[in-house]
Design an enzyme around this catalytic site. Structure first.
Site, mmCIF file in Angstrom:
data_model
loop_
_atom_site.group_PDB
_atom_site.id
_atom_site.type_symbol
_atom_site.label_atom_id
_atom_site.label_comp_id
_atom_site.label_asym_id
_atom_site.label_seq_id
_atom_site.Cartn_x
_atom_site.Cartn_y
_atom_site.Cartn_z
ATOM 1 C CD GLU A 104 -3.723 4.328 -1.255
ATOM 2 O OE1 GLU A 104 -3.807 5.535 -1.541
ATOM 3 O OE2 GLU A 104 -3.314 3.941 -0.122
ATOM 4 C CD GLU B 136 -2.114 1.471 2.856
ATOM 5 O OE1 GLU B 136 -2.028 0.551 3.703
ATOM 6 O OE2 GLU B 136 -2.426 2.634 3.142
ATOM 7 C CG ASP C 102 -0.293 6.888 -0.785
ATOM 8 O OD1 ASP C 102 -1.461 7.286 -0.711
ATOM 9 O OD2 ASP C 102 0.694 7.622 -0.583
#
Lengths: 236, 236
Positions: A118, A42, A46
């Site tokens: 993400e 993630e 992101d």
């Protein structure tokens, strides 16, 4: 016992098949399920999401300044928006969650859905190079970017917040200086924006009172819209 | 009148020659000099920098969690760090600044240097594709990433702040709850960390008091180190 779908169909919808299936599996694994979970992915995802969406906005809106681009991006990649994208993909059906999360409806929780989405972007970057991640992200976000009406999306947040509150018969927000630091031209103001009746207070920093107020107001409006989706409380 | 160097040598040092020279020129142009300046490019560059450094950290530190990766990245891409990289490139010699900025030493100002460096990364992405930006960024940051000692860099920020203050005979910081919102497991705490004697207050949010305190402490320590580089004030 709920059944977790294998990720084949998801990969078709994403338009990308992972070479290393363990990466997509990891992206779909919540920390409550196994020690090899999606949080590190993630982190990578992101970043690639912000980069790809940022570049798309840069190209699509040649007249907007960096602050405006930044605000548009924030609205596209906030948790609520990502959870909506994830829901359209039925991402919840593919998630590996621990017992507790399963029972408490974790596969519908916006934070879990947004994080997994993400993580998929991050996994795709690691698996197929930057272009793989870029093509998945662009496929999911291009229509959202093209449908942005900047005049509406970028309405001065203080005005937008004021209109939202007035429509519900609430008092105007209170703005206060929390902190002021540095020397010109590197002044930093931190302003708070409070709506006591709705128990919302936000803080934001900027190079002027006005810019910090706008940011704090924008965040407050975002929180109110998340807190009160659909019908919002009116003052008695 | 100061002379701005043409960007040929800079491109050699970066290891990348722009196809469109107008892009590198724009990246080196401060808003005080011309209406076609580097702020929009900086928006794109900031994002690609975060992505590339994030991925490098992910690969280089397989044992660190996402919070730790995030803290390492923040230390690498903070304004002060970027201004150092820019200074090593003598970036100030290539910048186009308005009269006022020139006179006030704008070509040595950390914010102007850091912004121009990010703009170069953004310009490279637009000019030569993602790999062009990635190779410039990796060239500049690889040794910085490899020289990170995670144990040292990730020392618990509250402890590090306490040690910094005690070494200078200052009182311990004050931590206070500013705001608490949401319901478990989506609680958000906002904590402040104040060092009144040094006029520093920071705020940070986290899913627990402790995590928010750590973030606020880390930010306070960063601000103190920037505010008092080298010799720091001791209490009288």
């Amino acid at each position: 016992m709920s059944i977790v779908l294998p990720p084949e169909h998801l990969q078709k919808v994403l338009g990308y098949t992972f070479s290393e299936q363990r990466l997509i599996k990891q992206a779909l694994t919540h920390r409550s399920f196994a020690s090899t979970h999606n949080e590190r992915l993630e982190f990578v995802g992101d970043a690639v999401l912000n980069a790809v969406v940022g570049r798309s906005l840069y190209i699509h809106f040649p007249k907007l300044n960096e602050g405006e681009l930044s605000r548009l991006r924030a609205s596209l990649v906030r948790q609520e928006s990502l959870a909506n994208v994830a829901s359209e993909l039925n991402l919840g059906d593919y998630l590996w969650l621990g017992e507790g999360e399963l029972k408490s409806g974790g596969h519908r929780r916006p934070s879990i859905l947004a994080d997994a989405l993400e993580a998929i972007f991050g996994a795709a970057w690691l698996d197929g190079g930057f272009e793989a991640a870029q093509s998945i992200i662009e496929r999911l976000f291009v229509s959202r970017i093209e449908s942005i009406d900047p005049a509406r999306a970028l309405k001065d947040p203080k005005t937008a917040l004021q209109e939202w509150l007035q429509a519900r018969h609430h008092a105007l927000p209170l703005y206060e200086v929390v902190r002021q630091e540095g020397e010109s031209p590197n002044l930093v103001f931190e302003m708070s924006c409070s709506i006591p009746a709705l128990k919302v207070t936000t803080l934001a920093q900027g190079p002027s009172r006005r810019s910090a107020e706008q940011l704090a107001a924008g965040e407050a409006l975002g929180m109110l819209k998340e807190k009160y989706p659909g019908k919002a409380p009116r003052r008695a």
